[in-house]
Design a protein around this motif. Sequence first.
Motif, PDB file in Angstrom:
ATOM      1  N   ALA A 194       0.841  -1.210   0.000  1.00  0.00           N
ATOM      2  CA  ALA A 194       0.000   0.000   0.000  1.00  0.00           C
ATOM      3  C   ALA A 194       0.872   1.255   0.000  1.00  0.00           C
ATOM      4  O   ALA A 194       0.566   2.241  -0.683  1.00  0.00           O
ATOM      5  N   LEU A 195       1.982   1.213   0.748  1.00  0.00           N
ATOM      6  CA  LEU A 195       2.875   2.386   0.782  1.00  0.00           C
ATOM      7  C   LEU A 195       3.454   2.654  -0.607  1.00  0.00           C
ATOM      8  O   LEU A 195       3.527   3.814  -1.055  1.00  0.00           O
ATOM      9  N   LEU A 196       3.813   1.576  -1.318  1.00  0.00           N
ATOM     10  CA  LEU A 196       4.346   1.749  -2.683  1.00  0.00           C
ATOM     11  C   LEU A 196       3.259   2.309  -3.611  1.00  0.00           C
ATOM     12  O   LEU A 196       3.504   3.226  -4.394  1.00  0.00           O
ATOM     13  N   ALA A 197       2.045   1.764  -3.478  1.00  0.00           N
ATOM     14  CA  ALA A 197       0.942   2.208  -4.351  1.00  0.00           C
ATOM     15  C   ALA A 197       0.571   3.670  -4.065  1.00  0.00           C
ATOM     16  O   ALA A 197       0.232   4.424  -4.989  1.00  0.00           O
ATOM     17  N   LEU A 198       0.669   4.081  -2.798  1.00  0.00           N
ATOM     18  CA  LEU A 198       0.372   5.486  -2.459  1.00  0.00           C
ATOM     19  C   LEU A 198       1.413   6.399  -3.092  1.00  0.00           C
ATOM     20  O   LEU A 198       1.086   7.480  -3.604  1.00  0.00           O
TER      21      LEU A 198
ATOM     22  N   ASN B  52       0.529   6.931  -6.637  1.00  0.00           N
ATOM     23  CA  ASN B  52      -0.832   7.421  -6.894  1.00  0.00           C
ATOM     24  C   ASN B  52      -1.652   6.384  -7.672  1.00  0.00           C
ATOM     25  O   ASN B  52      -2.456   6.730  -8.541  1.00  0.00           O
ATOM     26  N   ASP B  53      -1.443   5.109  -7.374  1.00  0.00           N
ATOM     27  CA  ASP B  53      -2.068   4.018  -8.121  1.00  0.00           C
ATOM     28  C   ASP B  53      -3.372   3.602  -7.419  1.00  0.00           C
ATOM     29  O   ASP B  53      -3.396   2.694  -6.584  1.00  0.00           O
ATOM     30  N   LEU B  54      -4.451   4.294  -7.796  1.00  0.00           N
ATOM     31  CA  LEU B  54      -5.711   4.111  -7.060  1.00  0.00           C
ATOM     32  C   LEU B  54      -6.271   2.705  -7.188  1.00  0.00           C
ATOM     33  O   LEU B  54      -6.854   2.181  -6.238  1.00  0.00           O
TER      34      LEU B  54
ATOM     35  N   SER C 260     -16.663   1.310  -6.657  1.00  0.00           N
ATOM     36  CA  SER C 260     -15.445   1.973  -6.173  1.00  0.00           C
ATOM     37  C   SER C 260     -14.214   1.127  -6.525  1.00  0.00           C
ATOM     38  O   SER C 260     -14.325   0.013  -7.008  1.00  0.00           O
ATOM     39  N   PHE C 261     -13.012   1.668  -6.227  1.00  0.00           N
ATOM     40  CA  PHE C 261     -11.775   0.899  -6.444  1.00  0.00           C
ATOM     41  C   PHE C 261     -11.593  -0.156  -5.351  1.00  0.00           C
ATOM     42  O   PHE C 261     -10.814  -1.093  -5.512  1.00  0.00           O
TER      43      PHE C 261
END
Length: 315
Positions: free
Chosen positions: A221-225, A228-230, A265-266
């Motif tokens: 999740a930290l990498l995706a944040l 900006n990979d929703l 939603s995502f």
Amino acid sequence: MKSIASAPGKVILFGEHFMVYGAKAILCSIDKRIKVTSQVIDERKIKIKSDLGNVEVDVDSSSNNSINLMKPFVYLATRTLKKFKKNGGIEINIESDIPSGIGLGSSSASCVAAAASITGLFEKLPKEDILKLAIEAERTIFKNTSGADCTVCTFGGLAEYDIKNGFKKINSKVDFNLVIANSKQSHHTSEVVEKVKKFKDNNKELFTSLYSQESELIQNALLALEKNDLSTIGSLMSKNQILLEQIGVSTDRLDLLLKEAKKTSFGAKITGAGGGGCIIALVDKSNIEQTLTNLKNHDDVFSSKIDYRGLLDTF
Ligand code: PMV
């Protein structure tokens, strides 16, 4: 003179419950605020006006007898009057657009805003000092608070937190909206935490495996944040929800809301302790309206964005 300050509420994006046992959690402040206005008055009283009711206490006999939820404000006001050797009292007006008691940080936001507003009558303190005072104030009603909520309300944006290392701000400027739906099922965080402890004690191996899945998920999740990979953040939220369901903190009502939220939603999960309270669904402008509509048929629902400002001490 009036001194005005406001602070945002918060959601837990990832990691509730597992954080009690040392895992990292990711918190995010939201653009729903509590505003506190204070002024010095001649009467030797602390007068508090809020949506939860109005309270008046004598400064000199206030310390232990005030109504529970008002204790933090009485604490902050008496401490400040004493520090500056003032003879009068303080009137405190609390205005909130954060619904209270549903895990959105209304108590922490009000402590942070009140600490800034009340001390602001006499001195301007740095945010770090306001935070310290706000946590002291919140401990008058939640003895064991980690201070996580107050910290994110003070500094705004996204933060990671774990018991051992405390706080670290996440410097991503990720842009998303959250649809938040309130199940209107009341819950007590301490009771749900106790239930999870029993689950852990009775299912040691399973809990260890869920804990390590959660820890890995949070690294992703930290990498995706950062990117900006929703769509990845959303899918990780839904995976986090499956882990929360396995430790028994969801309810039929929350499951129903999540089913509706996930249609468009995502991704979606509960936020906070569970057993009631709210769900959050990750959206952007492409799917926000449809997700709001899906949930509107079922419950009390609104949308929110990340607040990057944190505590504001003037408007
Ligand atoms: O319901 P909230 O927003 O107060 O969050 C509780 C978070 C827990 O992990 C369940 C408990 C805790 O103290 O960390």
